[in-house]
Write a protein that holds these residues in place. Structure first.
Motif, PDB file in Angstrom:
ATOM      1  N   HIS A 294       0.816  -1.211   0.000  1.00  0.00           N
ATOM      2  CA  HIS A 294       0.000   0.000   0.000  1.00  0.00           C
ATOM      3  C   HIS A 294       0.852   1.265   0.000  1.00  0.00           C
ATOM      4  O   HIS A 294       0.573   2.225  -0.716  1.00  0.00           O
ATOM      5  CB  HIS A 294      -0.933   0.012   1.217  1.00  0.00           C
ATOM      6  N   ARG A 295       1.929   1.270   0.806  1.00  0.00           N
ATOM      7  CA  ARG A 295       2.629   2.537   1.062  1.00  0.00           C
ATOM      8  C   ARG A 295       3.812   2.831   0.138  1.00  0.00           C
ATOM      9  O   ARG A 295       4.042   3.990  -0.207  1.00  0.00           O
ATOM     10  CB  ARG A 295       3.110   2.573   2.509  1.00  0.00           C
TER      11      ARG A 295
ATOM     12  N   PRO B  16       4.502   2.352  -3.142  1.00  0.00           N
ATOM     13  CA  PRO B  16       4.259   3.091  -4.392  1.00  0.00           C
ATOM     14  C   PRO B  16       3.681   4.488  -4.165  1.00  0.00           C
ATOM     15  O   PRO B  16       3.713   5.323  -5.049  1.00  0.00           O
ATOM     16  CB  PRO B  16       3.264   2.194  -5.155  1.00  0.00           C
ATOM     17  N   ARG B  17       3.145   4.732  -2.967  1.00  0.00           N
ATOM     18  CA  ARG B  17       2.590   6.060  -2.649  1.00  0.00           C
ATOM     19  C   ARG B  17       3.616   6.920  -1.933  1.00  0.00           C
ATOM     20  O   ARG B  17       3.298   8.004  -1.451  1.00  0.00           O
ATOM     21  CB  ARG B  17       1.326   5.903  -1.794  1.00  0.00           C
ATOM     22  N   ARG B  18       4.833   6.409  -1.806  1.00  0.00           N
ATOM     23  CA  ARG B  18       5.929   7.118  -1.140  1.00  0.00           C
ATOM     24  C   ARG B  18       5.583   7.520   0.288  1.00  0.00           C
ATOM     25  O   ARG B  18       5.932   8.608   0.751  1.00  0.00           O
ATOM     26  CB  ARG B  18       6.334   8.366  -1.946  1.00  0.00           C
ATOM     27  N   LEU B  19       4.877   6.621   1.005  1.00  0.00           N
ATOM     28  CA  LEU B  19       4.556   6.883   2.412  1.00  0.00           C
ATOM     29  C   LEU B  19       5.542   6.106   3.279  1.00  0.00           C
ATOM     30  O   LEU B  19       6.101   5.102   2.847  1.00  0.00           O
ATOM     31  CB  LEU B  19       3.131   6.405   2.723  1.00  0.00           C
TER      32      LEU B  19
ATOM     33  N   PRO C 237      -7.554   2.037   4.702  1.00  0.00           N
ATOM     34  CA  PRO C 237      -7.106   2.763   3.505  1.00  0.00           C
ATOM     35  C   PRO C 237      -8.143   3.776   2.997  1.00  0.00           C
ATOM     36  O   PRO C 237      -7.814   4.659   2.220  1.00  0.00           O
ATOM     37  CB  PRO C 237      -6.869   1.649   2.479  1.00  0.00           C
TER      38      PRO C 237
ATOM     39  N   GLU D  34      -8.796   6.210   6.818  1.00  0.00           N
ATOM     40  CA  GLU D  34      -7.528   6.427   7.521  1.00  0.00           C
ATOM     41  C   GLU D  34      -7.667   6.407   9.042  1.00  0.00           C
ATOM     42  O   GLU D  34      -6.826   6.942   9.762  1.00  0.00           O
ATOM     43  CB  GLU D  34      -6.838   7.714   7.029  1.00  0.00           C
TER      44      GLU D  34
ATOM     45  N   GLU E  96      -0.616  -3.612  -9.684  1.00  0.00           N
ATOM     46  CA  GLU E  96      -1.527  -2.508  -9.381  1.00  0.00           C
ATOM     47  C   GLU E  96      -1.058  -1.172  -9.958  1.00  0.00           C
ATOM     48  O   GLU E  96      -1.859  -0.374 -10.433  1.00  0.00           O
ATOM     49  CB  GLU E  96      -1.700  -2.386  -7.864  1.00  0.00           C
ATOM     50  N   HIS E  97       0.249  -0.918  -9.890  1.00  0.00           N
ATOM     51  CA  HIS E  97       0.749   0.415 -10.252  1.00  0.00           C
ATOM     52  C   HIS E  97       1.645   0.439 -11.478  1.00  0.00           C
ATOM     53  O   HIS E  97       2.036   1.513 -11.944  1.00  0.00           O
ATOM     54  CB  HIS E  97       1.526   1.025  -9.074  1.00  0.00           C
TER      55      HIS E  97
END
Ligand code: ZN
Length: 252
Positions: free
Chosen positions: A26-27, A29-32, A42, A45, A120-121
């Motif tokens: 989850h995180r 690819p979102r740069r979290l 998700p 939050e 997914e990405h």
């Protein structure tokens, strides 16, 4: 009995780390940040309570919905946890209580995350590939390990091979056939398995990718296909059975 208890513990640990794999998927690819904050829904939050974080079971007791916003939770969450646990069990059955098992489990989780992020990405984050590469290279120093030279050659052969494929693809098809993430993922796999097995990993990935891609193209007309999952299958096969397959092939 002893073996059964050990397998059960591996399964439990595999579920917990599978939950961490969900966080990566989850995180990254979102740069979290992958450490902070703790797990949250998700959709809304809202932080999860302790009894909402139990792998697989929480999904079932919550009926697949967030307790706060009631949004559906993707079945990917329990499936990744279960898949990771089964993968770890497979590695454990192959190598038993050994350093190879620990390294194999880390490789499995990394490949699982890479494959699903790619699906997914359409990318494989550097954090994952470079992290894996460093783990594989570090593990090669273990006395009964691959050795740093073979590990390094694995990186060069794996990365170099896909670089050649990518350049050929560009030349022949005039389009990007393979991304930099794929290249780095096979290089990372090479650090774990060495230069001979990484060739096997690439071969398995290309054959599987061609079969699945061909069938998909015939059925849906869709030509783009993420290559990460095939590389993951090839790399894991090479890690678990590369020696056996190559010995068999060379004895033909
Ligand atoms: Zn929610």
């Amino acid at each position: 009995m002893y073996h059964f208890v050990a397998a059960f513990l591996v399964l439990l640990l595999g579920l917990v780390i599978g939950s961490f794999a969900n966080t990566l998927i989850h995180r990254l690819p979102r740069r979290l940040s992958i450490v902070r904050p703790g797990s949250y829904c998700p959709h809304c939050e809202t932080p999860l309570t302790a009894d909402e974080k139990i792998p697989v079971l929480s999904f079932l007791t919550l009926g697949g919905r967030c307790s706060h916003c009631k949004e559906k939770i993707s079945p990917r969450y329990p499936l990744v946890e279960l898949g990771n646990a089964l993968g770890w069990l497979g590695v454990f059955f192959r190598f038993g209580f050994s350093f190879e098992s620990v390294v194999g489990c880390l490789l499995f989780t990394g490949l699982l995350a890479a494959a699903l992020i790619d699906v997914e990405h359409g990318i494989i984050p550097n954090g994952l590939t470079v992290g894996l590469l460093m783990i594989g290279f570090a593990a090669s120093f273990y006395p009964f390990g691959l050795g740093p030279l073979d590990s390094l050659l694995g990186v060069l052969v794996g990365g170099g091979l896909l670089l050649i494929f990518a350049l050929l693809g560009k030349l022949i098809f005039k389009r990007e056939a393979m991304g930099g993430g794929d290249l780095k993922l096979l290089a990372a796999a090479g650090a774990f398995v060495g230069w001979r097995e990484v060739l096997l990993a690439a071969f398995i990935a290309v054959v599987l990718g061609a079969i699945v891609g061909g069938v998909r193209w015939a059925v849906t007309g869709e030509r783009e296909l993420p290559f990460g999952p095939f590389l993951a299958v090839g790399a894991m096969t090479a890690y678990l059975a590369g020696g056996i397959i190559l010995d068999w092939y060379l004895s033909l």
